[in-house]
Design an enzyme around this catalytic site. Structure first.
Site, PDB file in Angstrom:
ATOM      1  CB  CYS A   3       4.299   0.886  -5.129  1.00 46.42           C
ATOM      2  SG  CYS A   3       5.876   1.000  -4.244  1.00 46.42           S
ATOM      3  CG  ASN A  20      -2.070   1.086   1.107  1.00 47.75           C
ATOM      4  OD1 ASN A  20      -2.497   1.597   2.127  1.00 47.75           O
ATOM      5  ND2 ASN A  20      -2.514   1.446  -0.071  1.00 47.75           N
TER       6      ASN A  20
END
Ligand code: 4NP
Length: 157
Positions: A16, A14
């Site tokens: 990229c 959570n």
């Protein structure tokens, strides 16, 4: 008032892919004045980066497209599976992780690979750019923007 469509983007960290997807989809619905129709969030199957802003490379690439990412990383919660209408995962690992949390058919039907909504033929995964270079982050951004278009068309709102 009509219920909002609740969309949750899911990747591993959570930081990229799913925050990039969240930002791209939010940006698209905003441009189309459809913000009022949606509740949009993202999370990771891991809590490795809990509380962190997206990766600096993700933020830079998004900002070049006029998208300012402020999401803070959080881990997927069991309640998310009930709360959200669409659980949009980035790759096969995310898909298996989410599926392993429930045998409930009404929930399993809400899980989609986000890249299955791409507008042209290609793999149905958003590849993890974390160990890659800036061009990998650019490719992720291009792909999540395209998938956002495809997903919004799919919803038909
Ligand atoms: P994401 O990328 O799943 O797209 O946010 C990753 C971020 C961090 C790690 C792996 C993937 N990590 O191993 O810390």
């Amino acid at each position: 008032m009509k219920e909002k469509i609740k969309v949750l983007f899911i990747c591993l960290g959570n930081i990229c892919r799913s925050p990039a997807a969240q930002g791209a989809f939010e940006n698209l619905v905003k441009k189309q004045n459809k913000e009022h129709l949606f509740e949009i969030d993202s999370c990771g199957t891991s809590g490795y980066h809990d509380g962190e802003l997206p990766d600096p490379r993700t933020r830079k690439v998004a900002l070049n497209r006029g998208i300012h990412l402020t999401h803070r990383s959080r881990k997927l919660r069991r309640i998310d599976l009930i709360d959200f209408d669409y659980l949009l995962v980035m790759d096969e690992n995310n898909f298996q992780e989410v599926m392993s949390l429930t045998t409930e058919e009404s929930i399993r039907k809400k899980v989609f690979k986000f890249a299955s909504f791409r507008t042209e033929i290609g793999p149905d995964i958003v590849p993890d750019p974390y160990y890659g270079g800036e061009s990998d982050f650019e490719k992720v951004q291009d792909l999540v923007e395209d998938c956002s278009v495809g997903f919004l068309k799919y919803l038909g709102v």
